[in-house]
Design a protein around this motif. Structure first.
Motif: not given
Length: 201
Positions: A91-102
């Motif tokens: 897997v990759t680490r994975g993320h949510l965008h820091a500006i979440a609506d992007r």
């Protein structure tokens, strides 16, 4: 008289289906030793480090950023090598965008993978990707690439240059809500018993 901002000149990019971008702005790499806390089975991860070495390459990202500010895009490729840690696929680490609506687009160039997708409020899904298949990830969706095949899983991505990444959200929640694990000749989703829920961003 109107004043126009400086306009960046178009840049040709050579994007390889085996991973990599000629003309990239940067490349970053993640090694097995960097993946502490990413896999649920920490003992299996440590065994993998001991047997394979902390400097084994797991994935790399090439991207091109031509400008900053509203309207700019980042494009690039993510190349995730095959393998497993315990029952979990690479897997990759994975993320949510820091500006979440992007939002972000992922298009599979080669290999066989799964995009694991979750929201802070508890929605969860997984979308299988093979060459020619793509997923348009809306804003507010946490996302992680998973390689369920025997070859590198390469995706072309595109997202807003101001989006940023929040990697800590997953770690703070005890990992993602679902895990992608081996199931005979294929893969399946199973609940992660360590997941404690995401805190709102």
């Amino acid at each position: 008289m109107s004043v126009h901002p400086a306009v960046d000149f178009p840049v040709p990019l050579d994007i390889s289906p085996s991973g990599g971008v000629e003309g990239r702005s940067r490349r970053y790499e993640k090694f097995l030793g960097d993946m502490a806390g990413v896999y649920r089975d920490e003992a299996a991860w440590q065994t993998s480090v001991d047997e394979r070495g902390a400097d084994e390459l797991i994935y790399w990202v090439d991207d091109h950023r031509y400008q900053e500010g509203p309207g700019a895009l980042i494009v690039g490729t993510s190349t995730l090598l095959p393998g497993r840690v315990g029952d979990e696929f690479a897997v990759t680490r994975g993320h949510l965008h820091a500006i979440a609506d992007r939002a972000e687009l992922y298009h599979c160039l080669s290999g066989h993978g799964v995009m694991l997708l979750e929201t802070v409020d508890g929605q969860s899904t997984a979308i299988e990707l093979t060459p020619g298949k793509a997923v348009n990830v809306p804003g507010h969706w946490i996302h992680r690439s998973v390689n369920v095949g025997d070859e590198p899983f390469v995706t072309l991505f595109c997202y807003a240059a101001d989006a940023g990444q929040d990697y800590e959200l997953i770690a703070e929640a005890g990992g993602m809500k679902s895990l992608v694990v081996a199931d005979g000749q294929g893969w399946k989703l199973v609940p992660n018993p360590d997941h404690t829920g995401y805190r709102s961003r």
